[in-house]
Design an enzyme around this catalytic site. Structure first.
Site, mmCIF file in Angstrom:
data_model
loop_
_atom_site.group_PDB
_atom_site.id
_atom_site.type_symbol
_atom_site.label_atom_id
_atom_site.label_comp_id
_atom_site.label_asym_id
_atom_site.label_seq_id
_atom_site.Cartn_x
_atom_site.Cartn_y
_atom_site.Cartn_z
ATOM 1 N N ASP A 8 0.855 -1.194 0.000
ATOM 2 C CA ASP A 8 0.000 0.000 0.000
ATOM 3 C C ASP A 8 0.896 1.251 0.000
ATOM 4 O OD1 ASP A 8 -1.719 2.088 0.515
ATOM 5 O OD2 ASP A 8 -2.674 1.158 2.268
ATOM 6 N N GLU A 10 29.381 6.342 6.287
ATOM 7 C CA GLU A 10 29.207 4.917 6.590
ATOM 8 C C GLU A 10 29.565 4.099 5.364
ATOM 9 O OE1 GLU A 10 26.858 1.080 6.664
ATOM 10 O OE2 GLU A 10 27.080 2.611 5.168
ATOM 11 N N CYS A 56 25.477 6.677 11.348
ATOM 12 C CA CYS A 56 24.895 7.973 10.950
ATOM 13 C C CYS A 56 25.328 9.123 11.850
ATOM 14 C CB CYS A 56 23.373 7.869 10.944
ATOM 15 S SG CYS A 56 22.774 6.488 9.998
ATOM 16 N N SER A 92 16.275 -1.164 16.250
ATOM 17 C CA SER A 92 16.985 0.088 15.937
ATOM 18 C C SER A 92 16.143 1.300 16.335
ATOM 19 C CB SER A 92 17.368 0.132 14.455
ATOM 20 O OG SER A 92 16.239 0.363 13.629
ATOM 21 N N HIS A 139 18.219 13.211 13.227
ATOM 22 C CA HIS A 139 18.604 12.222 12.219
ATOM 23 C C HIS A 139 17.321 11.572 11.722
ATOM 24 C CE1 HIS A 139 20.102 8.863 10.113
ATOM 25 N NE2 HIS A 139 19.683 7.987 11.007
ATOM 26 N N LYS A 176 8.572 10.334 15.815
ATOM 27 C CA LYS A 176 8.669 9.376 16.929
ATOM 28 C C LYS A 176 9.654 9.898 17.981
ATOM 29 C CE LYS A 176 8.088 5.057 14.238
ATOM 30 N NZ LYS A 176 6.845 4.497 14.760
HETATM 31 N N1 CAA Z 1 -0.955 3.092 5.704
HETATM 32 C C1 CAA Z 1 -0.387 3.918 6.594
HETATM 33 N N2 CAA Z 1 0.593 3.513 7.457
HETATM 34 C C2 CAA Z 1 1.003 2.236 7.399
HETATM 35 C C3 CAA Z 1 0.435 1.326 6.488
HETATM 36 C C4 CAA Z 1 -0.578 1.794 5.617
HETATM 37 N N3 CAA Z 1 -1.154 0.983 4.720
HETATM 38 N N4 CAA Z 1 1.047 0.138 6.673
HETATM 39 C C5 CAA Z 1 1.956 0.296 7.661
HETATM 40 N N5 CAA Z 1 1.924 1.559 8.099
HETATM 41 C C6 CAA Z 1 2.746 2.167 9.149
HETATM 42 C C7 CAA Z 1 2.922 1.286 10.354
HETATM 43 O O1 CAA Z 1 1.843 1.406 11.272
HETATM 44 C C8 CAA Z 1 4.228 1.833 10.921
HETATM 45 O O2 CAA Z 1 3.989 3.019 11.634
HETATM 46 P P1 CAA Z 1 4.317 3.114 13.206
HETATM 47 O O3 CAA Z 1 5.752 2.724 13.356
HETATM 48 O O4 CAA Z 1 4.051 4.534 13.542
HETATM 49 O O5 CAA Z 1 3.410 2.134 13.866
HETATM 50 C C9 CAA Z 1 5.006 2.211 9.680
HETATM 51 O O6 CAA Z 1 4.062 2.323 8.625
HETATM 52 C C10 CAA Z 1 6.056 1.186 9.283
HETATM 53 O O7 CAA Z 1 5.379 -0.037 9.186
HETATM 54 P P2 CAA Z 1 6.040 -1.359 9.771
HETATM 55 O O8 CAA Z 1 6.476 -1.143 11.180
HETATM 56 O O9 CAA Z 1 5.161 -2.513 9.496
HETATM 57 O O10 CAA Z 1 7.325 -1.381 8.822
HETATM 58 P P3 CAA Z 1 8.356 -2.477 8.495
HETATM 59 O O11 CAA Z 1 8.338 -3.627 9.425
HETATM 60 O O12 CAA Z 1 8.162 -2.785 7.082
HETATM 61 O O13 CAA Z 1 9.753 -1.716 8.736
HETATM 62 C C11 CAA Z 1 11.401 -0.226 9.472
HETATM 63 C C12 CAA Z 1 9.947 -0.379 9.117
HETATM 64 C C13 CAA Z 1 11.739 -1.073 10.718
HETATM 65 C C14 CAA Z 1 11.686 1.227 9.813
HETATM 66 C C15 CAA Z 1 12.268 -0.689 8.275
HETATM 67 O O14 CAA Z 1 12.055 0.192 7.192
HETATM 68 C C16 CAA Z 1 13.731 -0.753 8.581
HETATM 69 O O15 CAA Z 1 14.254 -1.749 9.076
HETATM 70 N N6 CAA Z 1 14.481 0.341 8.257
HETATM 71 C C17 CAA Z 1 15.935 0.413 8.465
HETATM 72 C C18 CAA Z 1 16.315 0.677 9.908
HETATM 73 C C19 CAA Z 1 15.893 2.057 10.351
HETATM 74 O O16 CAA Z 1 15.675 2.961 9.570
HETATM 75 N N7 CAA Z 1 15.852 2.221 11.684
HETATM 76 C C20 CAA Z 1 15.548 3.526 12.263
HETATM 77 C C21 CAA Z 1 16.275 3.748 13.568
HETATM 78 S S1 CAA Z 1 18.024 3.344 13.370
HETATM 79 C C22 CAA Z 1 18.699 4.734 12.597
HETATM 80 O O17 CAA Z 1 18.106 5.765 12.594
HETATM 81 C C23 CAA Z 1 20.019 4.583 11.936
HETATM 82 C C24 CAA Z 1 19.820 4.499 10.456
HETATM 83 O O18 CAA Z 1 19.809 5.513 9.762
HETATM 84 C C25 CAA Z 1 19.640 3.180 9.872
#
Ligand code: CAA
Length: 385
Positions: free
Chosen positions: A31, A81, A113, A203, A235, A244
């Site tokens: 979606d 990185e 980062c 993370s 960041h 968040k």
């Molecule tokens: N409509 C609207 N929102 C939706 C949706 C839809 N149809 N489907 C899902 N969402 C929302 C979810 O509710 C969620 O929001 P909340 O967190 O507010 O609840 C959001 O979209 C993401 O959905 P999921 O949690 O299901 O996402 P995911 O499991 O696919 O993964 C992630 C999300 C963990 C961030 C993933 O992208 C990831 O691993 N990213 C890399 C790691 C990262 O960025 N970590 C951030 C902190 S670490 C850091 O900052 C260092 C760095 O740069 C890496």
């Protein structure tokens, strides 16, 4: 810090190609609202084969040198990185491409980062000691995750270059800072991998915990009270992470912090994606370029690098901070990117990854002035038009 020291200039650059996340969503059956609203991302900058962290860094820094010259620049800290060599600093390539003097020291900094924040602090501390000098701090990264992983939609690429000087034209770096280091396996990239290993949920928690601890240390070291901070830059691995983190800090300090405090800071990041160590400074550029009311205001800067190191610090914005016309140049760069479809983006995903054994020539396809040309006798070659 005795002298007023801080950001005298800030310039950002991204790649020549862009992928619409709606297209990625359509191709993967997700979606599109998940990317747009859940992650807060709209587009992803994609590097062409002749673009990499070195060419992005040079492209970000060039306007700074055009505006201010090179006199007194005796240090270049390049934070990344996604460095291109295990030994040589990517900054040495950048130093040559920019024509910096041989009397400028060059070092690469790495802590996911967070690296550029350490560079900024080290540069400011040294300029406070020797106010006649200036330092260049460049944050540059290509954020590459595994295809079809949850993190794929958060990829991006870009660089931010900062000129650090006494009597800064943009913002003073205030002395207090708050730090929190914790050994955590949330995101890391072993030497034999081109994409990181990530525990996404962990993370996010590690980021929130790190920021809360760094905030406490900031206050302990004389940092401003929460109510004395007028805007925040975080960041942004994806822009909803800033929301968040703001909510986390509000809860931690038992205050109300409205999302208005961060809206402008997400302007560029939502169109570029994660730029790892440059991301915090893309947030700052977005804020400076889209908020007319910042003169004299305090910006709370929230840095997080997985692994992990967190730092909270503050900037006091100078009068006339918008005078250099930086925002128009950044917007032009974003709008000039060539759209790619999902098939082309996926073909490019690993195009820049090869060993050093074979001689490789990379054709020039990007319009910018700096190009990665390939590998010759094991060494990376770069050219300036
Ligand atoms: N409509 C609207 N929102 C939706 C949706 C839809 N149809 N489907 C899902 N969402 C929302 C979810 O509710 C969620 O929001 P909340 O967190 O507010 O609840 C959001 O979209 C993401 O959905 P999921 O949690 O299901 O996402 P995911 O499991 O696919 O993964 C992630 C999300 C963990 C961030 C993933 O992208 C990831 O691993 N990213 C890399 C790691 C990262 O960025 N970590 C951030 C902190 S670490 C850091 O900052 C260092 C760095 O740069 C890496």
């Amino acid at each position: 810090m005795s002298a007023r020291v801080g950001l005298h200039d800030l310039s950002v650059a991204t790649t020549s190609l862009v992928l619409e996340l709606d297209d990625l969503a359509a191709a993967t059956g997700i979606d599109p609202a998940k990317y747009r609203l859940g992650l807060g991302q709209q587009q992803m900058s994609v590097p062409a084969p002749d673009e990499d962290p070195v060419t992005l860094a040079a492209a970000a820094a060039e306007p700074v040198l055009t505006r201010h010259g090179m006199d007194g620049i005796r240090t270049l800290y390049l934070a990344t990185e996604s460095g291109v060599d295990q030994s040589k600093s990517a900054g040495v390539f950048v130093h040559r491409l920019l024509g910096l003097p041989s009397t400028c020291r060059v070092v690469e900094l790495k802590q996911a980062c967070y690296g550029a924040t350490a560079g900024l602090r080290a540069a400011a501390d040294s300029i406070a000691l020797r106010p006649d000098e200036r330092a260049l701090v460049i944050a540059t990264d290509v954020a590459r995750y595994q295809l079809d992983s949850p993190a794929e939609a958060t990829q991006g690429a870009g660089a931010a270059a900062m000129l650090v000087a006494a009597d800064p034209a943009i913002a003073e770096l205030e002395a207090p800072c708050g730090i929190s280091t914790a050994d955590v396996d949330d995101f890391w990239r072993p030497n034999d991998r081109s994409t990181p290993l990530v525990d996404g949920k962990r993370s996010i928690d590690a980021y929130l915990d790190g920021v809360a601890a760094a905030w406490d240390d900031f206050r302990l070291h004389g940092g401003a009270e929460i109510g004395q901070i007028d805007r925040f830059c975080h960041h942004q691995p994806f822009t909803r992470m800033a929301a968040k983190a703001l909510a986390g800090l509000a809860e931690h300090t038992s205050t109300q912090l409205a999302e208005d405090l961060i809206v402008a800071s997400t302007t560029y990041n939502r169109r570029i994606g994660n730029t790892y160590t440059a991301s915090l400074f893309f947030a700052l550029a977005g804020l400076l370029d889209h908020d007319d009311e910042l003169a004299g205001k305090r910006i709370g800067m929230v840095s997080y690098g997985s692994g992990s190191v967190s730092e909270v610090f503050s900037l006091r914005v100078a009068d006339g901070y918008r005078s250099a016309g930086r925002g128009a140049a950044t917007l032009a760069g974003l709008n000039a990117r060539t759209p790619v479809d999902v098939e082309r983006y996926r073909a490019l995903h690993d195009a820049g990854i090869f060993g050093s054994d074979a001689n490789i020539t990379v054709e020039q396809t990007s319009p910018g002035p700096f190009h990665f040309c390939g590998i010759e006798e094991g060494a990376r070659r770069y050219r300036r038009d």
